[in-house]
Design a protein around this motif. Sequence first.
Motif, PDB file in Angstrom:
ATOM      1  N   GLU A 197      19.065  57.535  66.067  1.00  0.00           N
ATOM      2  CA  GLU A 197      19.316  56.164  65.616  1.00  0.00           C
ATOM      3  C   GLU A 197      18.502  55.862  64.356  1.00  0.00           C
ATOM      4  O   GLU A 197      18.966  55.134  63.468  1.00  0.00           O
ATOM      5  CB  GLU A 197      18.968  55.172  66.727  1.00  0.00           C
ATOM      6  CG  GLU A 197      19.920  55.243  67.909  1.00  0.00           C
ATOM      7  CD  GLU A 197      19.759  54.063  68.858  1.00  0.00           C
ATOM      8  OE1 GLU A 197      19.515  52.944  68.376  1.00  0.00           O
ATOM      9  OE2 GLU A 197      19.874  54.269  70.073  1.00  0.00           O
ATOM     10  N   LEU A 198      17.304  56.425  64.274  1.00  0.00           N
ATOM     11  CA  LEU A 198      16.512  56.269  63.053  1.00  0.00           C
ATOM     12  C   LEU A 198      17.268  56.872  61.872  1.00  0.00           C
ATOM     13  O   LEU A 198      17.253  56.333  60.765  1.00  0.00           O
ATOM     14  CB  LEU A 198      15.147  56.948  63.222  1.00  0.00           C
ATOM     15  CG  LEU A 198      14.211  56.913  62.019  1.00  0.00           C
ATOM     16  CD1 LEU A 198      13.842  55.482  61.651  1.00  0.00           C
ATOM     17  CD2 LEU A 198      12.949  57.723  62.292  1.00  0.00           C
ATOM     18  N   GLY A 199      17.931  58.006  62.113  1.00  0.00           N
ATOM     19  CA  GLY A 199      18.745  58.612  61.067  1.00  0.00           C
ATOM     20  C   GLY A 199      19.855  57.685  60.612  1.00  0.00           C
ATOM     21  O   GLY A 199      20.177  57.605  59.415  1.00  0.00           O
ATOM     22  N   MET A 200      20.451  56.952  61.559  1.00  0.00           N
ATOM     23  CA  MET A 200      21.512  56.010  61.211  1.00  0.00           C
ATOM     24  C   MET A 200      21.009  54.912  60.283  1.00  0.00           C
ATOM     25  O   MET A 200      21.739  54.438  59.420  1.00  0.00           O
ATOM     26  CB  MET A 200      22.091  55.377  62.479  1.00  0.00           C
ATOM     27  CG  MET A 200      23.039  56.282  63.245  1.00  0.00           C
ATOM     28  SD  MET A 200      24.562  56.611  62.320  1.00  0.00           S
ATOM     29  CE  MET A 200      25.251  54.963  62.183  1.00  0.00           C
ATOM     30  N   THR A 201      19.753  54.510  60.445  1.00  0.00           N
ATOM     31  CA  THR A 201      19.213  53.455  59.584  1.00  0.00           C
ATOM     32  C   THR A 201      18.987  53.940  58.161  1.00  0.00           C
ATOM     33  O   THR A 201      18.782  53.130  57.258  1.00  0.00           O
ATOM     34  CB  THR A 201      17.879  52.913  60.141  1.00  0.00           C
ATOM     35  OG1 THR A 201      16.859  53.924  60.031  1.00  0.00           O
ATOM     36  CG2 THR A 201      18.020  52.485  61.586  1.00  0.00           C
ATOM     37  N   CYS A 202      18.998  55.267  57.968  1.00  0.00           N
ATOM     38  CA  CYS A 202      18.788  55.838  56.635  1.00  0.00           C
ATOM     39  C   CYS A 202      20.091  56.316  55.997  1.00  0.00           C
ATOM     40  O   CYS A 202      20.073  56.937  54.940  1.00  0.00           O
ATOM     41  CB  CYS A 202      17.826  57.021  56.699  1.00  0.00           C
ATOM     42  SG  CYS A 202      16.257  56.683  57.487  1.00  0.00           S
ATOM     43  N   ILE A 203      21.213  56.040  56.660  1.00  0.00           N
ATOM     44  CA  ILE A 203      22.487  56.615  56.239  1.00  0.00           C
ATOM     45  C   ILE A 203      22.862  56.184  54.824  1.00  0.00           C
ATOM     46  O   ILE A 203      23.480  56.938  54.072  1.00  0.00           O
ATOM     47  CB  ILE A 203      23.599  56.223  57.250  1.00  0.00           C
ATOM     48  CG1 ILE A 203      24.787  57.176  57.132  1.00  0.00           C
ATOM     49  CG2 ILE A 203      24.028  54.804  57.092  1.00  0.00           C
ATOM     50  CD1 ILE A 203      24.589  58.470  57.819  1.00  0.00           C
ATOM     51  N   PHE A 204      22.483  54.964  54.431  1.00  0.00           N
ATOM     52  CA  PHE A 204      22.811  54.473  53.092  1.00  0.00           C
ATOM     53  C   PHE A 204      21.632  54.595  52.126  1.00  0.00           C
ATOM     54  O   PHE A 204      21.786  54.350  50.931  1.00  0.00           O
ATOM     55  CB  PHE A 204      23.264  53.008  53.147  1.00  0.00           C
ATOM     56  CG  PHE A 204      24.485  52.795  53.996  1.00  0.00           C
ATOM     57  CD1 PHE A 204      25.709  53.338  53.631  1.00  0.00           C
ATOM     58  CD2 PHE A 204      24.411  52.063  55.168  1.00  0.00           C
ATOM     59  CE1 PHE A 204      26.840  53.149  54.412  1.00  0.00           C
ATOM     60  CE2 PHE A 204      25.538  51.873  55.954  1.00  0.00           C
ATOM     61  CZ  PHE A 204      26.750  52.415  55.579  1.00  0.00           C
TER      62      PHE A 204
END
Length: 344
Positions: free
Chosen positions: A200-207
């Motif tokens: 989920e932390l990775g998802m916050t860095c997707i952009f």
Amino acid sequence: MPLFVEELAQSRLARRGLVRNADHPGWLTQLVATRLSLLSLDQQEVIRTASVLGSSFPRSLLATVGGWRDSDLDWKVLAEGDFLVAAGSETVRFRHGLTRDAVYESVSLHERRALHRRATRALAATEATPSTLESLAYHARAAGLWDEAAEYAERAARQAMTVFAMDVARRHCQAALDALLRSGLGEASKIRRWCLLVHELGMTCIFDPLALPDVLPTFEECLERSISVGDSDLVTRSAYWLGHICFGLGLSRLAIPHLSDALRVATGLGDLRLMAQIQATLGQTLAAAGNYAAALPLMDNALTAKQRSVRKGGSVAVGSAFTLASKGGLLGDIGDFAWRAGPV
């Protein structure tokens, strides 16, 4: 500095508390502590309790945590002390955030934790709004209630992601990960939960992959922990996110083997959706590394798979749009400007 001038004036009016050496790093704390000591013991207790609640807080919460009735608190007298001011009919705040910090430093660690624990219990009994979740995560962490801190921070992160407040979500994800580590990862279920939270932390860095420039070791540790659990799906997703973060940081050569491993395992599991996701990222990574021949088929496969899974009225396919843009850049690089039918 206006706050320094104000504190000096307050001390002068009280005819005491002037700091001889204003360059001392603790000058503000000294001034505030001196001014606080001029108040009655009851007022000091209220203001110290208030400092634990933050720079701004509901009046009812202060009364509950301190064990007072609202009628016991003389707000007029407290306002005259020039620490607290009304910020609405139900909210109180410190006049200055730095003043609050200085008062907070005067509260002993044992007392702080006890008050943070009371605040956690009081807030847990109220409606779980986004602001309440943030406060719960903060107080549970400060109280050393690591399991609860992890839960509230995780919920706050997901709440922030629903409104695309990715910076807030990142902060809460990292707080939740730290709380889980402090509570101990002795069980496989806790390791799995920690790994899923890293995803989920990775998802916050997707952009914005560079928002967390020092986060790579966390994703490397995530892959190691997922391997220790022995869950193939978890390993695949952990390898994917490690590869994705490497790609976002411009480390294409490191990303390719992780993404290739993830694709191999996902293919063995028969997870078509995950395969398409990995193929898209691997294709983009290979294109960035200059391996166009291997990149183009992966992008086409991913776009075809995603097109088949599109649901009417679904959300905008941001990943597909980025893959199409990457494919367009690839075709432009090799000089293929002729229109041709293909996955869209």
